[in-house]
Each structure stands twice: as C-alpha cells, then as structure tokens.
Design an enzyme around this catalytic site. Structure first.
Site, PDB file in Angstrom:
ATOM      1  N   LYS A 195       0.862  -1.195   0.000  1.00 60.03           N
ATOM      2  CA  LYS A 195       0.000   0.000   0.000  1.00 60.03           C
ATOM      3  C   LYS A 195       0.891   1.234   0.000  1.00 60.03           C
ATOM      4  CE  LYS A 195      -4.318   1.037  -0.211  1.00 60.03           C
ATOM      5  NZ  LYS A 195      -5.141   0.528  -1.309  1.00 60.03           N
ATOM      6  N   SER A 388      -8.501  -0.915  -4.882  1.00 58.77           N
ATOM      7  CA  SER A 388      -8.751  -0.504  -3.507  1.00 58.77           C
ATOM      8  C   SER A 388     -10.253  -0.293  -3.302  1.00 58.77           C
ATOM      9  CB  SER A 388      -7.932   0.746  -3.182  1.00 58.77           C
ATOM     10  OG  SER A 388      -7.616   0.778  -1.813  1.00 58.77           O
TER      11      SER A 388
END
Length: 588
Positions: A195, A388
């Site tokens: 991430k 996401s």
C-alpha cells in the site's frame, strides 16, 4: 454632502453591477438552453459518407453534457470528450449503416487509459467484419495512438512525421525532500506492504515492494500492448519487442521498413484514397460525419418491458453526492437502490472506473450491492482501474469482468496525518497552546507529533477496517480470509493475473458484462437504462463554478506540473481512512 454622494454612487455602482451579473447569468442560461436543444438534434448522414473518428479527445465513461462549451466563460470552449458508451454503440451501428462506407481514424495522443483504448480497439476490429475499411492517418503517433491505429486496415504516416515505439516507462514523483525543507512530517499508518500511496511523502524512491508491483503492472500493460499489435499487424511479438527495445523506429522510413505503418502519405493523398473507398469521384469532396455528431443518432438499446440497469461508478470515492467524475456514496447508493426497487429492472451492471478513496463511503456502496444481489443478478465491469475502494464496491457482484490491462486489487488501507509543528514553530514562529478534557481529545491534531498511544489506537482502527475489507472480498469471491489476505496487503494486480488468482472471473468487455447480466436474468429482449442521471450542466456550473475557475487557472499556470499539485492537494484534503490506489504512475 460629499459623503452622501460617495455612498450614493457606491450604491448605484453596486446596483448596476448586480444587474450586469444577473443579465450574464440569464444570458448563459438562455444560450445554454438553446445549445442543449441543438445538441439533441439528430444528424443526417449522407450517402457514401466517411465516419471521422477523432480519438484525441477525452474518452470518458459517458458523454458529458456541456451546453456552455462554446461560450466565452472559464471552462467554455474546453473539449469535454466523448463517452465510451456512445462511442462503442456508434461504431457498432456504423457496421450496418449503409450510408457509412468506411472509417477515417485520426489520433495522435489519445486521452484515455489502456483498458478503455482496448475496448475501442476491439470495437474497431469488430467493425471490419462488415468488410468496410478503416484508414488511420496521423502526422505523429504516440504509443497509445499507435495502439488504437493498429486496428486499422491501413496505417499511414506523414512523410515528415514521427511514430513513437520505445517501450513503456513509469515515473513516480516523491516529495519527502520538499516536505523536510518545509518542516512538514507526514505521519503514516497503513496495513499492507504494497500500500504505497504514502511512499511519495515518506521516501525519496520506490520501496522494494512497490518496485516489484510497478514492474509487474507496467510489464502486464506492455505485454497486452505488444500481443494485440502483433495480432493485427501480423508481426511477431518478439520482433516488436526487439524493435522497441533497440529504438529502431527513428525515422518515418523506419516505421515502414519494420511494417508498423503501410506507407508515408500526405493528407491530400489520404483524402483521395477516402474518395475512392467511399465511392466519390475525383471532382467531388469527401463526405464526412464526425463521431461526435454521429452519436446524436444513437437510440435507446433494446425494446420490451424488461430492463438492465447500468450504474456508472466513475472517479474517486467520497461521501456525499459527488458528480459524474467523482463517486459520491449518497448518489451511487441511491442509484443502486432505485434499480433494486424497480421491478422492471431484472439485472444490474456496475461499471467501475475508480482508484478508490474513502473506506466508509466504499462500504456504504458495497452494502447496496449486497442487498441488490439478493434480489437480482449483479455483474461488475471494471474499466481502466478498479482498485482498492474501486474493488471494494464491486467485490460482492455475482461476476466480475476485466480487461487484461485493467488495474485492480490493492486490498489495503492507510491514513496520513501531517505534523506541521516544525513548519509553524521553527520556521514561522507560530506556537499553540490550549486545554482538553481527555487524553485523546485532540487525537488528530496536526500541530504536534502523534503519541505512541494515539498511533496504537489509529493502527488498531486500520487493522479493523482492513479485516472487514478482507472479509467482504472473501465472502464475495467465496474464498477464505487467509487466502485473500495472502494476495492482499495493498498488492495491485493486472487484469489477467486477477482472473488467475480469483479476484475476477473473466476477461471481457463492457458489452460482455451486459450480455452476461442478460443471460443470468434469462432475458432475450431488454432495454438498457443508465444510472445515475448525468449531472445537469447548469447546476454543475452554479455548484462547482468556483472550483472550475481555480482548476482552470491552476492548469494554465502549472502546465505539466499540475499533476504534482493535484497529488499534494489530494492527500492534504483526504479525510478518514483511505482505501486508495497505492501509486499514481505516469506511463510513457
């Protein structure tokens, strides 16, 4: 007496200015209304016409409505682009339109993602089944432009033009050094080594994890790029790789020698060829109809009472209403709910093109998809990116369709809390003091560093949200939480890999997803209805006018650096926990 006249003249000036502003607004409304009426008119397509396909304009999910496009106001005159939905429908219609004899494709630098370009490219390949020709011509082809042009029967390049064919490169911008000089510390909490949306603010280069996934991401895009071109140009994929790797196309003649283009020609020669193909004599002009006019003749798809709802979720995800380029949880969830409660709607296609955003807003939309799935089939179609939060809102669908070059996955969460203490105190001389009734009353303060206790609380909250994200994906994909966690951690996947690991079901187009929805609902005759309604242009001008003016001038002043400004602004304005794409790479 002097003060009296001063106030009198000031009042008169204010009055006349108010009248002028009201008059301008009324003028805009009237002209806009007239333009809207004109835009809705169908276009007569003459016999033996050439469909002029200008693909340098922005290809959005739906065709924007901008009746103020030709007005002398900020934002007026800008090209709004064309919707992928209308573009695909029009190319399909042209295939059987007897008045359309061929397509003239003109593209130098397309404004679209690779998955979108692949949808258009495949529609052009399907058009050729009608035995009508596609002629592509340009003075300059970027790699994206050439990818589209490679679907044509003949590709022509200006004798003094250029064709870019050099492979892909990706560039990320890092702000750590700038922030340190300014005295700003970005305090980062995240779940997932991949991430990496936070990395530009805490590092000065890519982490090993990010480099690994960017390498895979760019490699996947490039593999699809070469494979598709090899098939239509009848050139070996390995040969194309060698040509690009050694930068062998340096002159227009090189492009011909390596069979990337068919010939070098000037525009007048192209026009003569188009005359011959379309059945016009040398003394007659080429009859053309632009794709932007041709889409005005598009009619509602299908007949009958039964309907399939296509719900467009386009842009970053946030709470509230949003707009056509931003997913507002209220607006999209309301559209899904409307489709669920309409008995005439038998299936739903969720079209997602989003890098993610607010975790809370994503969950609000996800809930509506779960409820709708209990009532009728829900098929997800992912565009250029559904990562996401973009993946979050689609993971509960019965089936997920992707293009091989769709970017998806990125199951992870992060939060950024800036600390401006050094900037404010040491550089600007500003200090802060206050009182609080509890240890954590100012837990999100940006004028001091986080305490260990605060970091512990926020990290636990991120862990909770990540666990919920993983659970929702596991339930939707019928996998174990442990397995989803193993392919999660913020990792981004290309469409072909997403199918292999179970994050998506099929490689397929937008239309393939609609057909799958019809099949699952056992429909043979149906209409397509689109939600949510396109934002009213006048309402948009009134509500977002100030922001549009600021954006307009920022773009004028910053040019290519506008993207850097946008990235910083995005992070500084983000609130709450984010489920967002781990990077924003520029592909060249």
């Amino acid at each position: 007496m002097r003060d009296f006249f001063k106030y009198l003249f000031a009042s008169m000036l204010g009055f006349f200015l108010s009248i002028a502003i009201i008059f301008l607004i009324l003028f805009v409304i009237i002209v806009g209304a007239i333009s809207s009426i004109d835009d809705d008119k169908s276009v007569t397509v003459a016999n033996n016409s050439v469909l002029f396909l200008n693909l340098d304009q922005a290809i959005t999910e739906r065709t924007p409505k901008n009746p103020f496009g030709n007005l002398p106001i900020v934002g007026g005159g800008e090209k709004d682009g064309i919707g992928l939905n209308d573009l695909l429908k029009s190319i399909k219609r042209a295939k059987t339109d007897d008045n359309i004899k061929c397509i003239y494709l003109n593209v130098s630098s397309p404004n679209a993602g690779f998955a979108t370009m692949r949808e258009v490219r495949n529609a052009l390949i399907d058009f050729k089944k009608s035995h009508k020709k596609i002629i592509a011509y340009s003075e300059v082809y970027t790699q994206g432009a050439y990818y589209l042009a490679s679907a044509a029967d003949k590709i022509y390049l200006n004798p003094e033009g250029a064709l870019e064919f050099k492979g892909f490169s990706s560039e990320l911008t890092f702000f750590k050094g700038t922030l340190e000089k300014a005295g700003v510390e970005m305090q980062v909490i995240r779940v997932g080594n991949y991430k990496s949306a936070v990395e530009p603010f805490i590092l000065d280069k890519m982490s090993d994890y990010n480099r690994k996934q960017v390498t895979a991401y760019v490699g996947g895009l490039y593999n699809t790029f070469l494979t598709d071109i090899a098939q239509t140009r009848d050139v070996l994929k390995d040969s194309l790789y060698t040509i690009a790797d050694n930068y062998k196309v340096r002159t227009p003649e090189d492009a011909v020698n390596f069979k990337l283009v068919d010939a070098l020609k000037y525009k007048d020669q192209i026009l003569e060829e188009l005359k011959g193909i379309s059945g016009r004599t040398r003394d007659e002009n080429v009859r053309t109809v632009s794709i932007n006019d041709y889409i005005k003749n598009n009619e509602d798809t299908g007949t009958g009472k039964d309907k399939i709802a296509v719900i467009y979720a386009n842009g970053e995800i946030s709470g509230g209403e949003g707009n056509d380029n931003q997913i507002g949880s209220e607006r999209i969830s309301r559209a899904i709910r409307k489709a669920r409660l309409d008995d005439d709607i038998k299936a739903v296609v969720l079209r997602v093109n989003s890098p993610g955003g607010s975790a809370l807003a994503s969950d609000v939309i996800w809930r509506e998809i779960v409820l709708t799935k209990k009532e009728k089939p829900v098929i997800a179609s992912f565009g250029d990116v559904a990562a996401s939060g973009g993946y979050y809102i689609g993971c509960a669908a019965d089936s997920i369709f992707v293009q091989p070059n769709t970017i998806t996955g990125s199951i992870g969460v992060f939060g950024i809390i800036p600390n401006f203490q050094n900037l404010m105190t040491n550089k600007l001389g500003i200090t802060f003091d206050g009182v609080k009734t509890g240890k954590y009353a100012d837990i999100m303060a940006t004028n001091r560093p986080m305490t260990e206790g605060e970091r512990f609380i926020i990290q636990n909250e991120l862990n909770r949200i990540y666990s919920g994200f993983v659970s929702r994906v596991a339930d939707g994909r019928k996998k174990s939480k442990a397995y989803i966690d193993s392919i999660g951690g913020g990792h981004v996947w290309i469409g072909t890999d997403a199918v292999q690991i179970g994050l998506a079901d099929r490689i397929g187009s937008f239309n393939d997803a609609i057909k799958a929805a019809a099949k699952k609902a056992r429909l043979k005759d149906y209409k397509i209805v689109e939600y949510p309604d396109v934002v009213d242009p006048l309402k948009s001008l009134v509500n977002e006018g100030t922001e549009k003016i600021k954006t307009y001038y920022a773009k004028q002043e910053l040019g290519d650096n506008y993207m850097i400004y946008q990235q910083i602004k995005k992070v500084m304005s983000s609130s709450g926990i984010q489920v967002r794409m781990p990077f924003e790479a520029v592909i060249r």
